[in-house]
Structure formats: C-alpha cells, structure tokens
Design an enzyme around this catalytic site. Sequence first.
Site, PDB file in Angstrom:
ATOM      1  N   GLN A 117       0.831  -1.202   0.000  1.00 10.88           N
ATOM      2  CA  GLN A 117       0.000   0.000   0.000  1.00 10.88           C
ATOM      3  C   GLN A 117       0.872   1.261   0.000  1.00 10.88           C
ATOM      4  O   GLN A 117       1.945   1.283   0.614  1.00 10.88           O
ATOM      5  CB  GLN A 117      -0.918   0.059   1.240  1.00 10.88           C
ATOM      6  CG  GLN A 117      -2.169  -0.806   1.140  1.00 10.88           C
ATOM      7  CD  GLN A 117      -1.954  -2.251   1.566  1.00 10.88           C
ATOM      8  OE1 GLN A 117      -1.105  -2.559   2.416  1.00 10.88           O
ATOM      9  NE2 GLN A 117      -2.705  -3.153   0.958  1.00 10.88           N
TER      10      GLN A 117
ATOM     11  N   ASN B 138      -4.125   0.886  -2.429  1.00 14.74           N
ATOM     12  CA  ASN B 138      -3.600  -0.461  -2.642  1.00 14.74           C
ATOM     13  C   ASN B 138      -2.640  -0.495  -3.823  1.00 14.74           C
ATOM     14  O   ASN B 138      -2.618   0.420  -4.660  1.00 14.74           O
ATOM     15  CB  ASN B 138      -4.757  -1.431  -2.932  1.00 14.74           C
ATOM     16  CG  ASN B 138      -5.530  -1.830  -1.692  1.00 14.74           C
ATOM     17  OD1 ASN B 138      -4.946  -2.124  -0.654  1.00 14.74           O
ATOM     18  ND2 ASN B 138      -6.847  -1.827  -1.794  1.00 14.74           N
TER      19      ASN B 138
ATOM     20  N   CYS C 266      -6.387   0.669   6.872  1.00 16.63           N
ATOM     21  CA  CYS C 266      -5.199  -0.195   6.794  1.00 16.63           C
ATOM     22  C   CYS C 266      -4.605  -0.273   8.193  1.00 16.63           C
ATOM     23  O   CYS C 266      -3.988   0.684   8.666  1.00 16.63           O
ATOM     24  CB  CYS C 266      -4.177   0.366   5.813  1.00 16.63           C
ATOM     25  SG  CYS C 266      -2.702  -0.678   5.672  1.00 16.63           S
TER      26      CYS C 266
ATOM     27  N   ASN D 144      -2.177  -2.176   9.616  1.00 14.77           N
ATOM     28  CA  ASN D 144      -0.713  -2.185   9.797  1.00 14.77           C
ATOM     29  C   ASN D 144      -0.115  -0.804   9.532  1.00 14.77           C
ATOM     30  O   ASN D 144       0.815  -0.385  10.238  1.00 14.77           O
ATOM     31  CB  ASN D 144      -0.078  -3.226   8.868  1.00 14.77           C
ATOM     32  CG  ASN D 144      -0.314  -4.640   9.360  1.00 14.77           C
ATOM     33  OD1 ASN D 144      -0.262  -4.903  10.554  1.00 14.77           O
ATOM     34  ND2 ASN D 144      -0.593  -5.547   8.437  1.00 14.77           N
TER      35      ASN D 144
ATOM     36  N   HIS E 114     -14.389  -7.467   4.915  1.00 12.20           N
ATOM     37  CA  HIS E 114     -13.675  -8.737   5.105  1.00 12.20           C
ATOM     38  C   HIS E 114     -14.657  -9.908   5.106  1.00 12.20           C
ATOM     39  O   HIS E 114     -15.747  -9.808   5.680  1.00 12.20           O
ATOM     40  CB  HIS E 114     -12.919  -8.733   6.442  1.00 12.20           C
ATOM     41  CG  HIS E 114     -11.744  -7.800   6.463  1.00 12.20           C
ATOM     42  ND1 HIS E 114     -10.461  -8.205   6.158  1.00 12.20           N
ATOM     43  CD2 HIS E 114     -11.669  -6.460   6.700  1.00 12.20           C
ATOM     44  CE1 HIS E 114      -9.653  -7.161   6.232  1.00 12.20           C
ATOM     45  NE2 HIS E 114     -10.353  -6.094   6.551  1.00 12.20           N
TER      46      HIS E 114
ATOM     47  N   GLU F  79      -5.475  -9.975   0.240  1.00 14.03           N
ATOM     48  CA  GLU F  79      -5.984  -8.612   0.384  1.00 14.03           C
ATOM     49  C   GLU F  79      -6.598  -8.082  -0.913  1.00 14.03           C
ATOM     50  O   GLU F  79      -6.045  -8.268  -2.006  1.00 14.03           O
ATOM     51  CB  GLU F  79      -4.863  -7.655   0.804  1.00 14.03           C
ATOM     52  CG  GLU F  79      -4.431  -7.787   2.233  1.00 14.03           C
ATOM     53  CD  GLU F  79      -3.696  -6.552   2.719  1.00 14.03           C
ATOM     54  OE1 GLU F  79      -3.991  -5.440   2.220  1.00 14.03           O
ATOM     55  OE2 GLU F  79      -2.818  -6.689   3.579  1.00 14.03           O
ATOM     56  N   ARG F  80      -7.734  -7.422  -0.761  1.00  9.65           N
ATOM     57  CA  ARG F  80      -8.314  -6.664  -1.883  1.00  9.65           C
ATOM     58  C   ARG F  80      -7.250  -5.700  -2.405  1.00  9.65           C
ATOM     59  O   ARG F  80      -6.648  -4.970  -1.629  1.00  9.65           O
ATOM     60  CB  ARG F  80      -9.534  -5.889  -1.389  1.00  9.65           C
ATOM     61  CG  ARG F  80     -10.197  -4.991  -2.382  1.00  9.65           C
ATOM     62  CD  ARG F  80     -11.421  -4.267  -1.831  1.00  9.65           C
ATOM     63  NE  ARG F  80     -11.089  -3.351  -0.742  1.00  9.65           N
ATOM     64  CZ  ARG F  80     -11.969  -2.475  -0.232  1.00  9.65           C
ATOM     65  NH1 ARG F  80     -13.213  -2.428  -0.661  1.00  9.65           N
ATOM     66  NH2 ARG F  80     -11.599  -1.674   0.759  1.00  9.65           N
TER      67      ARG F  80
ATOM     68  N   CYS G  46      -2.048  -8.564   7.614  1.00  7.39           N
ATOM     69  CA  CYS G  46      -3.164  -7.650   7.342  1.00  7.39           C
ATOM     70  C   CYS G  46      -3.779  -7.293   8.688  1.00  7.39           C
ATOM     71  O   CYS G  46      -4.385  -8.155   9.342  1.00  7.39           O
ATOM     72  CB  CYS G  46      -4.188  -8.309   6.421  1.00  7.39           C
ATOM     73  SG  CYS G  46      -5.603  -7.250   6.043  1.00  7.39           S
TER      74      CYS G  46
ATOM     75  N   GLY H 203      -7.533  -7.380   8.681  1.00  8.93           N
ATOM     76  CA  GLY H 203      -7.929  -8.790   8.577  1.00  8.93           C
ATOM     77  C   GLY H 203      -7.837  -9.486   9.924  1.00  8.93           C
ATOM     78  O   GLY H 203      -8.726 -10.264  10.291  1.00  8.93           O
TER      79      GLY H 203
HETATM   80  N1  LIG Z   1      -6.296  -4.303   1.147  1.00  8.85           N
HETATM   81  C1  LIG Z   1      -7.106  -3.532   2.116  1.00  8.85           C
HETATM   82  C2  LIG Z   1      -6.335  -2.270   2.563  1.00  8.85           C
HETATM   83  C3  LIG Z   1      -5.057  -2.604   3.344  1.00  8.85           C
HETATM   84  C4  LIG Z   1      -5.343  -3.409   4.587  1.00  8.85           C
HETATM   85  C5  LIG Z   1      -4.155  -4.100   5.254  1.00  8.85           C
HETATM   86  N2  LIG Z   1      -2.860  -3.880   4.664  1.00  8.85           N
HETATM   87  C6  LIG Z   1      -4.161  -3.844   6.758  1.00  8.85           C
HETATM   88  O1  LIG Z   1      -3.092  -3.883   7.399  1.00  8.85           O
HETATM   89  O2  LIG Z   1      -5.277  -3.690   7.313  1.00  8.85           O
HETATM   90  C7  LIG Z   1      -8.429  -3.139   1.454  1.00  8.85           C
HETATM   91  O3  LIG Z   1      -8.472  -3.028   0.220  1.00  8.85           O
HETATM   92  O4  LIG Z   1      -9.403  -2.940   2.198  1.00  8.85           O
END
Ligand SMILES: N[C@H](CCC[C@H](N)C(=O)O)C(=O)O
Length: 266
Positions: free
Chosen positions: A45, A63, A72, A74, A149, A198-199, A207, A210
């Site tokens: 990201q 992303n 996000c 993290n 999610h 991940e999306r 994540c 997640g």
């Molecule tokens: N891919 C996620 C965004 C980054 C989430 C992930 N890197 C984290 O640490 O929460 C989405 O499209 O909603």
Amino acid sequence: MTRFSKMHGLGNDFVVIDAREAAVAISAARAQAIADRHAGVGCDQLILIEPSAVADVKMRIFNADGSEVEACGNATRCIPLFLGRNARIETAAGLLDARLTDDGASVDMGTPRFEWEAIPLAYAMDTLTMPVGWEDLPAPAAVNVGNPHVIFFVDDLDAVDTARLGALIEVDPLFPARVNVNFAQQVGDRHLRLIVWERGAGLTRACGTGACATAVAAIRRGLMRGPVTVTLPGGDLAIDWAPGGHIRMTGPATHVFDGEIDLDRL
Ligand SMILES: N[C@H](CCC[C@H](N)C(=O)O)C(=O)O
C-alpha cells in the site's frame, strides 16, 4: 523530488509520503507505479499523510492496484512511529487513536459493523454464518472494520489454496466493493493462524484489519474470548474486542529507510 519513508507492519509494506507541507497528487496509475516492485519503489500500500481539520493528520490509503480504500491496520500502527508521537488519525473510515508502544503501536480501530449492507454485500443475508459457499470452504462470516472482510475458519490452513481461492472470492459479485479474503485456523484457546488475500494487493505477509475482522468473527461465533493472538506469516498481532465495544489492535511497526523519487518520471 518527493521524499518517502519505507515502512512495514509485520512485513505488510508501505511507501509513506508526507504531503502536509505540499500537496502530492496521487492517481490510481501513480499509486500503481510507486507500488510496482520492479519499476517503482515497491509496496503493498501507498500511504499519503495530509493535513486534517479534525485530527493530527489525515491518512489516505492506496492499494498496489491503485484503488483508494478506507482502512489499513498495519499502516495505522506506522503513523505514530513516522510522526514520533501518539496520533489521532483521520481516515475515510473515521477517526482512529494510535499510541506508541516499545516496538510499534496500539490502535483503537473503532467498532465493527455486521449488517449485510455495511459489509457491503449485494443482497441481504446473515453475516455470522453466510449461506454461501466456494468449493469445499466452510460457510464464512463477514465483518466491516472500516473495510470489507470475509472470513473462513478452516481445519487445516496449510491445505487451502489461498492464492487461487482468494483471487476468485475477492471479485465475486456478492461483494460490490470487492473484499479482503481471510483464511483462519484456530490453534489455541485464544490463538488464531491467519493468511489474508488482500483486496487490491493479493497475499500479504500480514493484514491488520484482517486480524481485527477475524478475531471479531471468532469471538462473535463463540470460538473464543478476547484478547486474541493472531499469528500471520509476518508475525503476531494482539486483538482485543468484546461485543458492543471497540477493537484494540496492538503490534509492531518498522521504519526501514528513507528515499526520494521523481514522481513525474514513473
Ligand atoms: N487491502 C485492504 C487495505 C489494506 C489493509 C491491510 N494492509 C491492513 O493492514 O489492514 C483493502 O483493500 O481494504
């Protein structure tokens, strides 16, 4: 030239650009180019820090595929390290409080949403045990923690083809905003293993949202109570939540190096 910091949370990596003094225009194409691990800097990201009228900073999240998203976990833990202090952070999903810890940060990630239209899903259904299936995966749960999610609890995580199934489910029409796909296995009274497709980024080493969504789903299903240890490929996060409350996520954040890049040459 534009300065950036390369950071990560358990190997989920970010390019962080501070745009508080001077605006930095980020299109989907430019975000993709920065994230490109061969022709750009490389990251899961891109994180843009902007001024905020309601918080210490505003955090925008792009992303690797260029899509701008709401949350996000993290990266949120990286902000206090980036700023050198605790921070109230404005995001598209709301205001988050992040506090520095010895090796990272502890973040109030707000309250989870469970209504089908809040995930969002394309039509009404129960989101604790969804009446849908993909191949031999069990009926999943769905949770929105600022971003969407879907969570599958499996008996043997190593037997799941997470790359193939994650890519398939991410773009299923059931999820009009696409979805982050979580594959989890309970390995202790309060301990989960988790792999996330991940999306907009694919399989990542961790994540944060997640981990939050999966721990919340496990607690909602009565599999365990908080605090929960979530072990991802990149390491562990501590997630605490009780029904009706806020999610607290605690874990490491790392600053790797600083650099500069001519964005017009990407
Ligand atoms: N891919 C996620 C965004 C980054 C989430 C992930 N890197 C984290 O640490 O929460 C989405 O499209 O909603």
